[in-house]
Design a protein around this motif. Structure first.
Motif, mmCIF file in Angstrom:
data_model
loop_
_atom_site.group_PDB
_atom_site.id
_atom_site.type_symbol
_atom_site.label_atom_id
_atom_site.label_comp_id
_atom_site.label_asym_id
_atom_site.label_seq_id
_atom_site.Cartn_x
_atom_site.Cartn_y
_atom_site.Cartn_z
ATOM 1 N N ARG A 91 0.825 -1.216 0.000
ATOM 2 C CA ARG A 91 0.000 0.000 0.000
ATOM 3 C C ARG A 91 0.861 1.269 0.000
ATOM 4 N N VAL A 92 1.936 1.244 0.788
ATOM 5 C CA VAL A 92 2.843 2.400 0.829
ATOM 6 C C VAL A 92 3.478 2.615 -0.539
ATOM 7 N N ASN A 93 3.947 1.540 -1.151
ATOM 8 C CA ASN A 93 4.577 1.657 -2.467
ATOM 9 C C ASN A 93 3.599 2.192 -3.505
ATOM 10 N N ALA A 94 2.351 1.749 -3.432
ATOM 11 C CA ALA A 94 1.336 2.223 -4.378
ATOM 12 C C ALA A 94 1.067 3.711 -4.179
ATOM 13 N N LEU A 95 1.007 4.141 -2.914
ATOM 14 C CA LEU A 95 0.763 5.549 -2.594
ATOM 15 C C LEU A 95 1.902 6.423 -3.124
ATOM 16 N N VAL A 96 3.126 5.979 -2.900
ATOM 17 C CA VAL A 96 4.305 6.726 -3.365
ATOM 18 C C VAL A 96 4.349 6.766 -4.894
ATOM 19 N N ASN A 97 4.060 5.642 -5.525
ATOM 20 C CA ASN A 97 4.058 5.611 -6.990
ATOM 21 C C ASN A 97 3.013 6.548 -7.572
ATOM 22 N N ASP A 98 1.848 6.601 -6.930
ATOM 23 C CA ASP A 98 0.790 7.514 -7.400
ATOM 24 C C ASP A 98 1.253 8.960 -7.318
ATOM 25 N N PHE A 99 1.946 9.297 -6.218
ATOM 26 C CA PHE A 99 2.449 10.668 -6.084
ATOM 27 C C PHE A 99 3.491 10.966 -7.159
ATOM 28 N N ASN A 100 4.412 10.044 -7.356
ATOM 29 C CA ASN A 100 5.475 10.272 -8.341
ATOM 30 C C ASN A 100 4.923 10.446 -9.750
ATOM 31 N N LYS A 101 3.840 9.727 -10.053
ATOM 32 C CA LYS A 101 3.221 9.841 -11.377
ATOM 33 C C LYS A 101 2.392 11.115 -11.518
ATOM 34 N N SER A 102 1.983 11.697 -10.382
ATOM 35 C CA SER A 102 1.092 12.867 -10.415
ATOM 36 C C SER A 102 1.814 14.161 -10.765
ATOM 37 N N GLN A 103 3.144 14.165 -10.691
ATOM 38 C CA GLN A 103 3.925 15.374 -10.978
ATOM 39 C C GLN A 103 5.352 14.958 -11.369
ATOM 40 N N SER A 104 6.137 15.921 -11.837
ATOM 41 C CA SER A 104 7.481 15.595 -12.335
ATOM 42 C C SER A 104 8.595 16.340 -11.610
ATOM 43 N N ASP A 105 8.261 17.093 -10.582
ATOM 44 C CA ASP A 105 9.275 17.882 -9.880
ATOM 45 C C ASP A 105 9.991 17.110 -8.778
ATOM 46 N N TYR A 106 9.328 16.083 -8.237
ATOM 47 C CA TYR A 106 9.886 15.359 -7.082
ATOM 48 C C TYR A 106 9.719 13.854 -7.265
ATOM 49 N N VAL A 107 10.682 13.119 -6.742
ATOM 50 C CA VAL A 107 10.603 11.656 -6.741
ATOM 51 C C VAL A 107 10.809 11.166 -5.312
ATOM 52 N N VAL A 108 9.765 10.586 -4.733
ATOM 53 C CA VAL A 108 9.866 10.031 -3.386
ATOM 54 C C VAL A 108 10.360 8.587 -3.499
ATOM 55 N N ASN A 109 11.409 8.272 -2.750
ATOM 56 C CA ASN A 109 11.963 6.922 -2.720
ATOM 57 C C ASN A 109 11.583 6.273 -1.402
ATOM 58 N N ALA A 110 10.660 5.314 -1.456
ATOM 59 C CA ALA A 110 10.210 4.628 -0.243
ATOM 60 C C ALA A 110 11.150 3.459 0.053
ATOM 61 N N ILE A 111 11.729 3.461 1.241
ATOM 62 C CA ILE A 111 12.718 2.443 1.612
ATOM 63 C C ILE A 111 12.322 1.801 2.937
ATOM 64 N N TYR A 112 12.122 0.498 2.911
ATOM 65 C CA TYR A 112 11.785 -0.238 4.140
ATOM 66 C C TYR A 112 13.040 -0.385 4.997
ATOM 67 N N LYS A 113 12.956 0.036 6.278
ATOM 68 C CA LYS A 113 14.122 0.013 7.163
ATOM 69 C C LYS A 113 13.921 -0.856 8.394
ATOM 70 N N GLY A 114 13.035 -1.836 8.302
ATOM 71 C CA GLY A 114 12.830 -2.736 9.430
ATOM 72 C C GLY A 114 11.655 -2.318 10.300
ATOM 73 N N ALA A 115 11.466 -3.039 11.393
ATOM 74 C CA ALA A 115 10.372 -2.759 12.322
ATOM 75 C C ALA A 115 10.523 -1.374 12.925
ATOM 76 N N TYR A 116 9.453 -0.897 13.579
ATOM 77 C CA TYR A 116 9.440 0.469 14.100
ATOM 78 C C TYR A 116 10.676 0.830 14.923
ATOM 79 N N GLY A 117 11.019 -0.007 15.880
ATOM 80 C CA GLY A 117 12.171 0.292 16.726
ATOM 81 C C GLY A 117 13.453 0.373 15.934
ATOM 82 N N GLU A 118 13.611 -0.538 14.967
ATOM 83 C CA GLU A 118 14.822 -0.566 14.140
ATOM 84 C C GLU A 118 14.929 0.670 13.258
ATOM 85 N N SER A 119 13.831 1.053 12.629
ATOM 86 C CA SER A 119 13.868 2.206 11.721
ATOM 87 C C SER A 119 14.101 3.507 12.481
ATOM 88 N N MET A 120 13.527 3.615 13.690
ATOM 89 C CA MET A 120 13.743 4.822 14.492
ATOM 90 C C MET A 120 15.221 4.942 14.884
#
Length: 435
Positions: free
Chosen positions: A39-68
């Motif tokens: 779902r996150v990847n789909a949301l990010v892809n929709d944003f990236n397709k909606s405009q051409s000025d910015y590209v959001v790169n969604a990166i999974y960094k592990g569980a909540y504690g790990e990513s923080m």
């Protein structure tokens, strides 16, 4: 020579124009995996397709504690991401990380595209706002605990699949009937500290900690030695002893006990809905959390969990423009409603909730509005939420003590007393570190 010089100059100009028009990259570290990661990847892809000025790169960094921890380490090393998803228990830690964070509402106002606190559901906005009432982080995947049950298992045990238990006493009685009918496990829970202590306190309108659960000051301290907590821990310990409650571990570890059909009743995040639909091979229902009818003021309201999006300081104005644009995109009525309906997380914006209502989604998907109903109340000083420093570490202490309580190696009174003692030592240390 002139022609060659002209060609080289033209190539340089074109290359320069390409560089000038290149999209700005925005790095977004998150903790969503499985169906939610899709779902996150789909949301990010929709944003990236909606405009051409910015590209959001969604990166999974592990569980909540790990990513923080990864985000904090990256900031200290000078290479922090632009956006970091942080679970709600990290809110106080992030808020007091002076110099590390760019407050969201302030950022959006600076770039001339304000994100307004008033656009979000009250319970959600207040949790992620400063004392001055401005959003510090961006509400994203807000959840609250709900009660799930396996309708097929209920029918097999001769129970009414349309009448889930409402009180803890009823949970115990239903669990006995399920076990008698051959069910391997009656009841289990994910996120024990969040659901059985923090949310339990709000749902029963009793304090989890002093100073309005930490909202009123850094000198807040745990108050888990309240008789209501002793009652509940004793109740669960007795269920564990008789085999009607199965402790499945910390965090999301117990989720599979429900989705595989082993446990017929389960308290977990409303955000589990997408995964249960995807992996559970049975009909299931969603209901409100159990409560003790003899506790005055219960049920009150549940509190939010999930996570919000934090923006790091020391980024370029262009990055902040892009982040603001991305945040406005994901909080639009359509995307907010789509995220809510597809995941089970609550709609963080008022417009997203209204759009979902108008669409008839709740009528077609009974139980999908339980989370919103549980949050839809005027909060009290006991039920607004929990904002304490070192809360992730405090949860670890609480989970460890609950494991001892459920296994019968310590009494509920002793386990709760140890939570208070060790937790308050951490809170005292946090208070001193901030001051």
């Amino acid at each position: 020579m002139r022609a060659k010089f002209f060609a080289l100059s033209l190539a340089g100009i074109i290359a320069g124009m390409g560089a000038a028009n290149a999209a700005t990259d925005i790095n977004f570290w998150h903790s969503m995996e499985g169906a939610l990661g899709d779902r996150v990847n789909a949301l990010v892809n929709d944003f990236n397709k909606s405009q051409s000025d910015y590209v959001v790169n969604a990166i999974y960094k592990g569980a909540y504690g790990e990513s923080m921890n990864a985000g904090i380490a990256a900031f200290r090393a000078g290479n922090a991401p632009d956006i970091l998803q942080v679970f709600e228990v990290g809110t106080a830690t992030m808020m007091y990380a002076k110099g590390a964070i760019q407050p969201v509402q302030e950022m959006s106002e600076k770039v001339g595209d304000p994100i307004k606190q008033t656009d979000f559901l009250g319970a959600v906005a207040s949790y992620y706002s400063s004392p001055e009432g401005k959003l510090v982080s961006m509400p994203f995947n807000s959840s609250t605990p709900v009660f799930y049950y396996n309708k097929d298992a209920f029918k097999k045990a001769g129970l009414d699949a349309e009448k889930p238990p409402k009180t803890w006493e009823e949970v115990s009685e239903v669990a006995k009937k399920l076990r008698a009918a051959g069910q391997e496990c009656g009841y289990t829970t994910s996120w024990p500290a969040w659901i059985q202590l923090e949310t339990f306190a709000a749902w029963h309108n009793v304090p989890y900690a002093s100073k309005d659960n930490g909202f009123g000051g850094l000198d807040a301290r745990l108050e888990l030695n309240n008789p209501v907590f002793v009652k509940h821990m004793t109740f669960l310990a007795n269920m564990a002893k008789e085999g009607t409650f199965t402790y499945g571990g910390r965090g999301d570890a117990p989720n599979s006990l429900f989705t595989t059909g082993k446990c017929a009743m389960f308290t977990g995040s409303s955000g589990n809905r997408a995964n249960i639909i995807k992996t559970g091979n049975f009909a299931f229902g969603t209901s409100t959390l159990p409560y003790y009818a003899d506790v005055k003021g219960a049920p009150q309201n549940t509190i939010i969990g999930g996570a919000s999006l934090w923006v790091f300081a020391k980024k370029s104005p262009e990055v902040y423009k892009g982040v603001t644009k991305f945040f406005k995109f994901i909080s639009s009525p359509e995307k907010s409603a789509e995220w809510h309906q597809g995941t089970g997380y609550v709609p963080v914006t008022k417009a997203g909730y209204e759009l979902t209502q108008k669409s008839g989604f709740y009528d077609k998907n009974p139980g999908s509005n339980i989370a919103v109903q549980q949050l839809d109340a005027t909060t009290t000083e006991n039920s607004r939420g929990v904002r304490l420093g070192y809360l992730p570490q405090i949860r670890e202490i609480e989970d460890g003590e609950m494991e001892k309580i459920f296994s019968g190696s310590v009494t509920p009174e002793a386990g709760l007393a140890n939570m208070v003692k060790r937790g308050n030592e951490l809170l005292e240390r946090f208070e001193k570190s901030v001051k």
